[in-house]
Design an enzyme around this catalytic site. Structure first.
Site, PDB file in Angstrom:
ATOM      1  N   GLU A  74      36.091  32.763  50.692  1.00 52.51           N
ATOM      2  CA  GLU A  74      35.824  33.150  49.352  1.00 52.51           C
ATOM      3  C   GLU A  74      34.806  34.331  48.910  1.00 52.51           C
ATOM      4  OE1 GLU A  74      36.257  28.289  47.623  1.00 52.51           O
ATOM      5  OE2 GLU A  74      34.391  29.051  48.433  1.00 52.51           O
ATOM      6  N   THR A 134      36.572  28.708  44.813  1.00 54.21           N
ATOM      7  CA  THR A 134      37.859  28.418  44.172  1.00 54.21           C
ATOM      8  C   THR A 134      38.012  26.960  43.850  1.00 54.21           C
ATOM      9  OG1 THR A 134      38.733  27.698  46.497  1.00 54.21           O
ATOM     10  CG2 THR A 134      39.177  29.866  45.700  1.00 54.21           C
ATOM     11  N   LYS A 169      38.511  21.332  39.212  1.00 51.09           N
ATOM     12  CA  LYS A 169      38.062  20.475  40.073  1.00 51.09           C
ATOM     13  C   LYS A 169      37.779  21.200  41.547  1.00 51.09           C
ATOM     14  CE  LYS A 169      39.961  16.630  43.022  1.00 51.09           C
ATOM     15  NZ  LYS A 169      39.899  17.776  44.316  1.00 51.09           N
ATOM     16  N   ASP A 182      45.102  26.006  43.364  1.00 48.80           N
ATOM     17  CA  ASP A 182      45.988  25.133  43.270  1.00 48.80           C
ATOM     18  C   ASP A 182      46.006  24.211  42.005  1.00 48.80           C
ATOM     19  OD1 ASP A 182      43.500  24.258  45.026  1.00 48.80           O
ATOM     20  OD2 ASP A 182      44.181  22.546  43.956  1.00 48.80           O
TER      21      ASP A 182
END
Ligand code: SAH
Length: 258
Positions: free
Chosen positions: A25, A106, A190, A216
């Site tokens: 990341e 992310t 989340k 996702d």
């Protein structure tokens, strides 16, 4: 000292610390800034950091640090999740003494609330813990956290980000109670670190931002981990662009108020 709702957003920020859970990341971002590697934040922990001076267009500069929770020496994967993130953030704050702490990374998004892979959220309203279920008076609210999120409105435009409620938990796969929580709270992002770092930033009286890019979709039938691996690199590149914009904005802001 702690940050309260009435504290103004600081007029000049010259030292910014970024914390990433996964090396994929944030490594591109640290490399792009040409930061110097300082190794581990503590001799007993894999958490590590880099820092450097970033010249601004107006002659000033920003001091930037990038910290990582590091790789687990036994399992050889990134130490994702709340505990390593809070430990690394605490060590980074003590070492670097930033004016602003940013958790970038992310997250899982929700198609039902308008997300697509690549959507970018700026943590808004409050940071929550979705898996701290403690049905005891007082501890129940402590468990959920609800740590206030604050930032100047113009940052949404600067980052080209959506305001989103970020919820943190230590599992990647959600259970039925987690899914009920996401719906009831209108969660947009989340992930596994932000609320823990938000609470720590508050303990230190530091302004805090969470910038999260969707890899996702939690409410999409595709198995999450496959989508995650496919999207991780691409989405981390998009995240890097936004973080560079954030630095540009901070530079102009601190130069115009110097
Ligand atoms: N499956 C990945 C590792 C887990 S991803 C792999 O095999 O490499 C979890 C990390 O990405 C955490 O740091 C978390 O903050 C973030 N993340 C991204 N999508 C997530 C989701 N749907 N749920 C929880 N965390 C997510």
């Amino acid at each position: 000292m702690s940050q309260t709702a009435s504290d103004p957003w600081p007029s000049s920020i010259r030292r910014v610390a970024f914390l990433f859970a996964m090396s994929a990341e944030g490594t591109g971002f640290a490399r792009r800034l040409g930061l110097e590697d300082h190794g581990n934040l503590d001799p007993s922990l894999p958490a590590h950091w880099l820092s450097g001076s970033i010249p601004g267009s107006g002659g000033g500069s920003l001091e930037v640090a990038v910290g990582f929770a590091g790789s687990d020496p036994e399992h050889r994967v990134d130490r994702i999740g709340t505990v390593p993130a809070a430990l690394a953030a605490h060590l980074l704050i003590r070492r670097f003494e930033p004016d602003l702490l940013v958790n970038a990374g992310t997250c899982g998004g929700f198609k039902a609330r308008g997300a697509a892979v690549g959507s970018i959220y700026l943590g808004s309203r409050a940071f929550l813990f979705h898996d701290h279920r403690i049905p005891l008076p007082g501890f129940d609210a402590f468990g959920v956290g609800r740590i206030e999120a604050r930032y100047p409105e113009e940052l949404l435009e600067v980052l080209d980000a959506e305001p989103g409620v970020v919820s943190t938990g230590d599992s990647f796969t959600p259970c039925a109670e987690d899914l009920e929580f996401f719906a009831a709270e209108g969660v947009h992002a989340k992930e596994m670190e932000a609320a823990a770092i938000a609470r720590l930033a508050r303990d230190h009286g530091l302004p805090f931002l969470a910038v999260k890019a969707v890899t996702d979709l939690v409410d999409h039938p595709e198995p999450e981990h496959e989508a995650f691996l496919r999207n991780l690199d691409r989405v981390s590149g998009a995240l890097e662009e936004r973080l560079v914009r954030l630095l540009g904005w901070l530079e102009t802001r601190s130069e115009s108020r110097a």
